[in-house]
Design an enzyme around this catalytic site. Structure first.
Site, mmCIF file in Angstrom:
data_model
loop_
_atom_site.group_PDB
_atom_site.id
_atom_site.type_symbol
_atom_site.label_atom_id
_atom_site.label_comp_id
_atom_site.label_asym_id
_atom_site.label_seq_id
_atom_site.Cartn_x
_atom_site.Cartn_y
_atom_site.Cartn_z
ATOM 1 N N TYR A 133 60.922 65.729 11.165
ATOM 2 C CA TYR A 133 61.690 66.569 10.282
ATOM 3 C C TYR A 133 62.427 65.335 9.421
ATOM 4 O O TYR A 133 62.644 65.588 8.449
ATOM 5 C CB TYR A 133 62.560 67.342 11.196
ATOM 6 C CG TYR A 133 63.815 68.215 10.591
ATOM 7 C CD1 TYR A 133 64.742 67.476 10.175
ATOM 8 C CD2 TYR A 133 63.168 69.248 9.958
ATOM 9 C CE1 TYR A 133 65.553 68.493 9.456
ATOM 10 C CE2 TYR A 133 64.018 70.210 9.390
ATOM 11 C CZ TYR A 133 65.317 69.644 8.974
ATOM 12 O OH TYR A 133 66.254 70.515 8.434
ATOM 13 N N SER A 151 91.124 94.188 9.810
ATOM 14 C CA SER A 151 91.327 93.852 11.176
ATOM 15 C C SER A 151 91.024 95.151 12.166
ATOM 16 O O SER A 151 90.424 96.193 11.645
ATOM 17 C CB SER A 151 92.746 93.632 11.409
ATOM 18 O OG SER A 151 92.996 93.037 12.614
ATOM 19 N N LEU A 152 91.518 94.997 13.422
ATOM 20 C CA LEU A 152 91.114 96.307 14.086
ATOM 21 C C LEU A 152 92.405 96.870 14.944
ATOM 22 O O LEU A 152 93.155 96.057 15.159
ATOM 23 C CB LEU A 152 90.049 95.902 15.217
ATOM 24 C CG LEU A 152 88.786 95.771 14.939
ATOM 25 C CD1 LEU A 152 87.946 95.043 16.118
ATOM 26 C CD2 LEU A 152 88.003 96.965 14.583
ATOM 27 N N GLU A 174 80.393 97.253 21.729
ATOM 28 C CA GLU A 174 80.009 95.898 21.400
ATOM 29 C C GLU A 174 81.285 94.744 22.326
ATOM 30 O O GLU A 174 82.256 95.291 22.462
ATOM 31 C CB GLU A 174 79.957 95.253 19.914
ATOM 32 C CG GLU A 174 79.028 96.172 19.297
ATOM 33 C CD GLU A 174 79.494 96.249 17.865
ATOM 34 O OE1 GLU A 174 80.007 95.176 17.197
ATOM 35 O OE2 GLU A 174 78.953 97.180 17.121
ATOM 36 N N LYS A 232 83.912 92.205 22.035
ATOM 37 C CA LYS A 232 84.724 91.495 21.112
ATOM 38 C C LYS A 232 85.027 90.161 21.006
ATOM 39 O O LYS A 232 85.542 89.694 22.032
ATOM 40 C CB LYS A 232 86.226 92.284 21.118
ATOM 41 C CG LYS A 232 87.200 91.995 19.916
ATOM 42 C CD LYS A 232 88.704 92.701 20.107
ATOM 43 C CE LYS A 232 89.501 92.140 18.680
ATOM 44 N NZ LYS A 232 89.670 90.923 18.768
ATOM 45 N N LYS A 248 82.939 101.752 18.109
ATOM 46 C CA LYS A 248 82.995 102.092 16.971
ATOM 47 C C LYS A 248 82.092 103.451 16.600
ATOM 48 O O LYS A 248 81.134 103.512 17.480
ATOM 49 C CB LYS A 248 82.032 101.044 16.087
ATOM 50 C CG LYS A 248 82.764 99.705 15.964
ATOM 51 C CD LYS A 248 81.869 98.582 15.321
ATOM 52 C CE LYS A 248 82.247 97.166 15.483
ATOM 53 N NZ LYS A 248 81.595 96.278 14.966
ATOM 54 N N CYS A 292 103.516 50.681 35.692
ATOM 55 C CA CYS A 292 103.966 49.243 35.812
ATOM 56 C C CYS A 292 104.579 48.581 34.880
ATOM 57 O O CYS A 292 104.821 47.463 34.886
ATOM 58 C CB CYS A 292 102.315 48.544 35.855
ATOM 59 S SG CYS A 292 101.629 48.565 34.350
ATOM 60 N N CYS A 311 97.561 51.808 28.572
ATOM 61 C CA CYS A 311 98.063 50.638 29.619
ATOM 62 C C CYS A 311 96.840 49.999 29.949
ATOM 63 O O CYS A 311 95.744 50.302 30.567
ATOM 64 C CB CYS A 311 98.694 51.403 30.938
ATOM 65 S SG CYS A 311 98.952 50.157 32.107
ATOM 66 N N CYS A 363 98.179 47.743 37.499
ATOM 67 C CA CYS A 363 98.785 48.964 37.455
ATOM 68 C C CYS A 363 98.483 49.958 38.607
ATOM 69 O O CYS A 363 97.396 50.239 38.896
ATOM 70 C CB CYS A 363 98.383 49.928 36.143
ATOM 71 S SG CYS A 363 99.359 51.505 35.876
HETATM 72 S S1 IVH Z 1 84.498 95.028 13.579
HETATM 73 C C1 IVH Z 1 85.606 96.894 9.562
HETATM 74 N N1 IVH Z 1 83.350 94.038 15.860
HETATM 75 O O1 IVH Z 1 88.113 91.010 15.707
HETATM 76 C C2 IVH Z 1 85.108 96.162 10.795
HETATM 77 N N2 IVH Z 1 85.308 92.953 14.983
HETATM 78 O O2 IVH Z 1 90.793 91.816 15.937
HETATM 79 C C3 IVH Z 1 86.278 95.471 11.667
HETATM 80 N N3 IVH Z 1 85.668 90.843 15.996
HETATM 81 O O3 IVH Z 1 88.642 90.607 12.164
HETATM 82 C C4 IVH Z 1 85.729 94.535 12.565
HETATM 83 N N4 IVH Z 1 84.161 90.806 17.505
HETATM 84 O O4 IVH Z 1 86.958 89.036 13.451
HETATM 85 C C5 IVH Z 1 84.544 93.963 15.052
HETATM 86 N N5 IVH Z 1 82.243 93.575 17.643
HETATM 87 C C6 IVH Z 1 83.146 93.054 16.946
HETATM 88 C C7 IVH Z 1 84.160 91.923 16.884
HETATM 89 C C8 IVH Z 1 84.968 91.995 15.874
HETATM 90 C C9 IVH Z 1 85.198 90.186 17.025
HETATM 91 C C10 IVH Z 1 87.020 90.262 15.448
HETATM 92 C C11 IVH Z 1 86.739 90.466 13.768
HETATM 93 C C12 IVH Z 1 88.210 91.037 13.470
HETATM 94 C C13 IVH Z 1 88.953 90.943 14.596
HETATM 95 C C14 IVH Z 1 89.909 92.073 14.995
#
Ligand code: IVH
Length: 578
Positions: free
Chosen positions: A35, A81-82, A111, A113, A284, A405, A420, A426
């Site tokens: 490679y 964010s969540l 899922e 996190k 979700k 020491c 040291c 030491c």
């Molecule tokens: S869904 C619109 N799914 O957590 C979708 N986020 O605390 C919003 N994160 O910024 C995110 N695992 O970086 C989603 N299974 C998961 C996740 C996840 C980690 C992170 C993501 C987000 C942060 C919010």
């Protein structure tokens, strides 16, 4: 020119193919050197041909690309964010609210996190064209050059019906296994894995990023074709996975809250076995159509919620900093904190590793800090709460002399460490070397406990590892730390230890980074201690699984006259077998 162009294109195809196999299926069809040969050929042709350089080569993924352009780019869709909760009641409320709105049953997708750095990848016609960090959610850094080095992110998607444009969102993180390797190599100057990932992605040398072995997992997909928005989120993840995008297989589609509770329970008790930092689950709404209907506010989507594991983080205060010396003479700053309890373990002191770590944290004595279990085993200070800093807080001053020491410490700039160099003069270095020498993997004289070693050194009966064999009835009976029966046990144990396997002998010498496995490999390779003492660096490098750094440690150790003398002194007492 045409000839060069066509052969370049052929090589390009090959490289992309091998990359695809490696990144997506963890499979190498050709050996590494083949490679590399291919890449070399490619680079030579690149130099020869400046005209095509700008159009063909730029589009090719270079394993070790050094092009870095952290240009700011706008996200196609905001990266939100969540909403977080630690409370199951809030999960019920989340469900009830949506049910009230829809008035019918709906599926949810659960899922893991992942605790890493979020990234948005854009694929156009199946080719990766952009990789942007979350930034402020609307504007992020384009870090494509570094993202290209992440082995499980495909450059090209494979399969049928790939849409014109796909936005893949996911998390970049580091596995505990890779974290351990990096910490070994870098003397752990990062305080936690998230900092490592973030630091690595912002590194201007992509070769470093490549060596750090980051991992990516996708958690959200958006297609440009509107009709695909009607699909299930779960199915979308499965679909992109078929095209080569990695997803985590701990995922569940269900409409039952009971199943969500089960999913959370299992993830919580198994969180460290996933092999990377994760801090909860994400729930979700599965239907993309319903997601769109419910919508988002300016911070987070109203169709998702994070159900977090009970915090592993605690706030405490740094009472004092004490400096210790390691077996190899490294100065180790240790923070003594107001004791806290995290997940059942009491923590009262924390290693701060080195100067760089303290500077990155901006830590003062007296500061309020956040402590977390990093990689689920080692407590780390991850943040200083600057707003709580009082006038009494004191800057941390590193000593110039060894606290044990009193000899002058030397600063190793590239490692941010003080050392040291007094070695066996030491006390602590001698003590730790003796403890290693008599440990189970060494001479296995473990009846001699730490307090006995301490007394032997204090009374100057032991000045070197080889002095263990000078111990006799007369000397041992002068110690306060042992009784008669222990005395006999020690003598029997010393006598028994004199028949030693070559690998245990190598381990007992306490060469930096030479552990049980490396010692065994060295022993099996050389078979005789004399061959190891006089081996050149090339030969040591040929030992299976030995790194360049470790072979250099072995070579330098054996080269020193005083180490040769110590070995010969030990050899007068022992018989080595293999
Ligand atoms: S869904 C619109 N799914 O957590 C979708 N986020 O605390 C919003 N994160 O910024 C995110 N695992 O970086 C989603 N299974 C998961 C996740 C996840 C980690 C992170 C993501 C987000 C942060 C919010």
């Amino acid at each position: 020119m045409n000839y060069i162009k066509s052969s370049v294109l052929k090589i390009k195809k090959k490289i992309i193919y091998y990359d695809y196999l490696y990144r997506n299926l963890s499979y190498s069809e050709i050996p590494d050197y083949e490679y590399d040969k291919l890449l070399n050929k490619f680079n030579i042709l690149k130099k020869k041909c400046t005209i095509i350089k700008n159009n063909i080569f730029n589009k090719i993924k270079f394993k070790y690309s050094n092009i870095l352009n952290f240009k700011k780019k706008t996200h196609l869709l905001p990266m939100l964010s969540l909403k977080n909760t630690f409370n199951i009641e809030e999960i019920y409320n989340f469900y009830k609210k949506i049910f009230k709105n829809l008035k019918k049953k709906f599926y949810l997708c659960c899922e893991l996190k992942i605790d890493g750095i979020s990234i948005s990848l854009i694929y156009k016609k199946g080719n990766l064209i952009q990789a942007i960090t979350r930034g402020n959610g609307y504007l992020g850094d384009d870090i494509i050059a570094n993202v290209l080095t992440i082995k499980n992110i495909p450059l090209i998607l494979k399969g049928n019906n790939i849409p014109e444009k796909i936005n893949i969102c996911g998390e970049i993180f580091i596995t505990y296994k890779n974290l351990k390797n990096i910490k070994k190599k870098n003397n752990s100057f990062f305080s936690n894995s998230r900092n490592i990932v973030s630091g690595t992605l912002k590194n201007i040398n992509s070769k470093i990023t490549s060596n750090r072995n980051l991992t990516f997992l996708c958690y959200n997909v958006n297609f440009s074709k509107q009709k695909l928005f009607n699909e299930s989120h779960f199915e979308c993840l499965k679909k992109v996975n078929k095209w080569g995008i990695p997803i985590h297989n701990y995922i569940k589609k269900t409409y039952k809250i009971k199943e969500i509770k089960k999913f959370f329970f299992y993830a919580n008790i198994n969180r460290k076995y996933f092999g990377f930092d994760n801090d909860g689950i994400v729930i979700k709404i599965d239907s993309k159509k319903i997601q769109n209907k419910i919508g988002c506010n300016n911070k987070y989507p109203k169709w998702a919620i994070a159900y977090k594991f009970k915090s592993q983080e605690k706030i405490t205060k740094v009472i004092n900093i004490v400096f210790n010396i390691s077996r190899y003479g490294i100065l180790i700053p240790i923070a003594y904190i107001k004791p806290i309890n995290i997940l059942g373990s009491k923590i009262s002191k924390i290693t701060l590793h080195n100067k760089k770590n303290i500077e990155m944290l901006n830590l003062y004595i007296g500061d309020s800090v956040i402590v977390k279990y990093s990689g689920d085993v080692i407590p780390q200070i991850i943040k200083v709460i600057l707003s709580k800093r009082t006038k009494e807080a004191k800057k941390i001053i590193f000593p110039t002399l060894c606290p044990i020491c009193n000899s002058k410490l030397k600063y190793i700039k590239n490692k941010y460490l003080y050392k040291c160099n007094s070695n066996l003069n030491c006390r602590i270095q001698l003590q730790e070397k003796i403890i290693n020498f008599i440990s189970k993997n060494g001479f296995n004289i473990t009846v001699i406990k730490r307090n006995i070693v301490f007394e032997l050194i204090k009374k100057k009966y032991i000045k070197n590892i080889s002095d263990i064999f000078k111990l006799n009835y007369k000397i041992l009976s002068r110690l306060n730390t042992i009784n008669k029966s222990l005395l006999y046990n020690i003598l029997i144990s010393i006598n028994k230890s004199k028949n030693i396997h070559l690998s245990n002998f190598i381990y007992s010498l306490g060469i930096e980074n030479v552990g049980k496995i490396i010692s065994l490999n060295i022993a099996n390779y050389f078979k005789y201690i004399s061959k190891i003492i006089y081996a050149d660096i090339k030969e040591i490098n040929s030992v299976p699984k030995i790194s360049k750094k470790i072979s250099l440690n072995v070579f330098n150790f054996m080269k020193k006259k005083k180490n040769k003398i110590i070995i010969s002194k030990i050899l007068k007492h022992v018989k080595i077998f293999i």
